[in-house]
Structures are given as C-alpha cells and as structure tokens.
Scaffold this motif. Sequence first.
Motif, PDB file in Angstrom:
ATOM      1  N   MET A 196      78.986 -13.572  85.905  1.00  0.00           N
ATOM      2  CA  MET A 196      80.093 -12.844  85.162  1.00  0.00           C
ATOM      3  C   MET A 196      81.274 -13.741  85.520  1.00  0.00           C
ATOM      4  O   MET A 196      81.311 -14.856  86.052  1.00  0.00           O
ATOM      5  N   ASP A 197      82.279 -13.596  84.462  1.00  0.00           N
ATOM      6  CA  ASP A 197      83.312 -14.385  84.622  1.00  0.00           C
ATOM      7  C   ASP A 197      84.499 -14.169  85.391  1.00  0.00           C
ATOM      8  O   ASP A 197      85.052 -12.974  85.566  1.00  0.00           O
ATOM      9  N   ASN A 198      84.557 -14.749  86.571  1.00  0.00           N
ATOM     10  CA  ASN A 198      85.222 -14.770  87.555  1.00  0.00           C
ATOM     11  C   ASN A 198      86.871 -14.943  87.484  1.00  0.00           C
ATOM     12  O   ASN A 198      87.444 -14.475  88.245  1.00  0.00           O
ATOM     13  N   ARG A 199      86.999 -15.514  86.426  1.00  0.00           N
ATOM     14  CA  ARG A 199      88.524 -15.754  86.177  1.00  0.00           C
ATOM     15  C   ARG A 199      89.282 -14.419  85.534  1.00  0.00           C
ATOM     16  O   ARG A 199      90.133 -14.337  85.727  1.00  0.00           O
ATOM     17  N   ALA A 200      88.262 -13.742  84.712  1.00  0.00           N
ATOM     18  CA  ALA A 200      88.864 -12.453  84.423  1.00  0.00           C
ATOM     19  C   ALA A 200      89.160 -11.185  85.338  1.00  0.00           C
ATOM     20  O   ALA A 200      89.833 -10.618  85.301  1.00  0.00           O
ATOM     21  N   HIS A 201      88.155 -11.144  86.175  1.00  0.00           N
ATOM     22  CA  HIS A 201      88.009 -10.079  87.149  1.00  0.00           C
ATOM     23  C   HIS A 201      87.621 -10.922  88.481  1.00  0.00           C
ATOM     24  O   HIS A 201      86.569 -11.019  89.018  1.00  0.00           O
TER      25      HIS A 201
END
Length: 386
Positions: A196-201
């Motif tokens: 998953m995109d850890n920067r978005a969430h």
Amino acid sequence: MPRLSIVVTFRNRNLERVQRFLASIDHQSYRDFELIFVDYGSDAPFAEAVEAETGRYGWCTHVYNDTRGMLWNKSHAINTGMRLAQGEYVLSTDIDLIYTRDVLNNAMQHADPGRQLFSLAFMLPETFSDYTSLEASRPQHFEESPYQSIGMFHLLSNEVFRDKLGGLDEFYCIWGREDTDGYVRGRNAGLESYWMDNRAHPLYHQWHPTYTASHPRFMKLWWEDLVIYFETKRNEVHRGQEDWGRLYSTEMRRSIQDTPYTSMRLPRAMNPFERSRAMADIIHFLKQESSKVVEVVIPKEKTTLLLKGRKPVHRIGFFGVRAFNVLMEKSGLDLEMRSQSSADVMTSEESMLYFIFNLIVKQRMVTEYHYSEEEDRHVYKLCALS
C-alpha cells in the motif's frame, strides 16, 4: 460478523504506546472490524493495566494466553488471536503502530482473496512527542521502515490463513524470520503481494528501545538454526501444525503449579564429558518422570573481562591471566579474565541453556515449561511428554 479481524500481540510493554495504538484504531473511518488483543503472558501489573485499557473499547476482545516463563513466540501469539478471528479478512499488526484515520479504509478497498497486503511505517524518533498533531504531519519528515519489517502490517483472507497456510509456523521463536516465512508461504500459495501507499495514508511506528539485551546468549547459534529451517521449509506452504494457536490457561501450566518435581542442580563449570552426562541425565528424567516436573538449575558463570585480539593476551601472558583468575577465586570475587578466542566458544552455562532450548523447540520433548532468571542461576521447570 465483522468483515475484518485485527490481531495484535503484547507482552510487558509500555502502556502509553498501547493507549496510542488503541486510540488510533478507534479513530478509523472504517468501522466494520473487530480487534483481538492477545496478551502473551504478561506479568500481573502489565496484564491488569492492559486488560482495563482494552475494556474501554467495545470492538476489542482481550485474550490472556498464560505463557509466563515461556520464550516469546510471535507466531504462536498471532495464531492464538487468529483462531478466534471471525472476519472475512485478517490483519496481523504491530502494537507499536499509530494508524492515521483512513488506513483501514484504504486497505479494505484493496483487499482481495487472491492478495496479501503489506505496508511500511514511518519511524518516529525517540525525541518525538507531538502525537496530537501527527495526523496532519508530513510523513516525509520521518525515516521509513525497511522492507524487512514485513510483519508490521499483513492482511489476507481468513480462509487462506487457516486452510492454505495452517497458521504461522510456531517453530520460530524469540526473534526473527516468522514474518518473512509467512510472506513467502502466502506467495507460494498463489497470493499476489500488494504494498500500500504509505505516504497517502501513513502508519507511524512509535520509538522504543531494542530488546536484543533480553535475547539469550546462544542467539547466534539459534539464528543459524532459523536460517537453515527457513531455507529447507520455504517451499512447504502448509506445515501441518495440529494445535496451532494453543490457548494456555493457568490450570494447564503444570510448571507453575504446586506440582511434585525432580530437581537437578548442575555444577557451575563442567568439562565436555560432564556436560554430556548431565544432558543424558536430563533426557532420562524427562522420559522416566513424565508425570512430574523436572527442575534444572544452571548456575551463572563468572563475569568476564574480555581481552580482544592476541596482543593483549601476549603482553599479560597466559600465566598472568591464570594468576589473575586464581586471585579472583581466592578473593571470592565473581570475575574471570578470558581471551577473545576462548570467549568465542560457548561456556558450560551457555551450552546447557542451548541444550534445554533444543529439547523444547527442536526435539519437542517438552509439553510446556517455565523459565526464570535469578541473580546467580537460571531455573527451568520442564514438563515432559506423557
């Protein structure tokens, strides 16, 4: 029945970190979940405090697995919770994390029976204290966790976890490899791995001291055993564990009850022949006294002054080292001097500790046990297979 079951494990950790973790879960925009909080044998003060804290949340189920005096086993702890999980999907995660508001919502949008989800976390420094504004923080200000930290967040189908994997492999204990092993087995079961995109969430990891000081001194040998086991088993998806996730009640723990036991008190220093005899005696007692508990007392050896390299030893001289140790012995001081080369060899104390560890973990001659460390000794109470 909730769509998602979250499993988190705990033993004797700082309560403030637990409180922050639970508050972040309670703040999630996604609500179709349950959380199973597995206390893996905490001591009474920790256990009582954390049970009161988890009781504040209706979505949280507190489970106490009475593994006091047993080695930390993350696989067993997670499996305990997974046995109780009711959700279509299961998520094993780290008690040290703080979830921003939409992490679970984002994860469930990507959840699929043919996929396993992972996420990295941003590592909060020791000096960090502004938790109230963390939701609005810019994650790029913090260092990201390495990809080896794959067990911080692992989401997959409950059916796959139970039926295809048969739980996490409980051979792994103390520390290391269980997370990677679970990932590899999921991949070999045909699951797509999705990061998953850890920067978005963002997920944030709360700083804590490392716990390597609590690892036994034979950890180097055990790490080699783990590597060998991992490589030889990596293509076996289902490990055939019959009793994975076993939940111990206090009544099941003969080693902590007032049960008759045979006691073996080993001498402080033994030569290889004496150690072999002691090992044989312990195995004999375990086989012959299966209805009893066998107590093994291993004295601690002297504090060591380590002389690194050959030059310091050469300057002092081997007779000088010997004279120093004789003087310490006559003075009643618990101290000895050793060279680097001799220190690389396991002491009698370390050898016996590793031997008992092997009986428990590798030979499976022990059903359950209790370990305690006192000022001058190690005490194992072993319950043999009946």
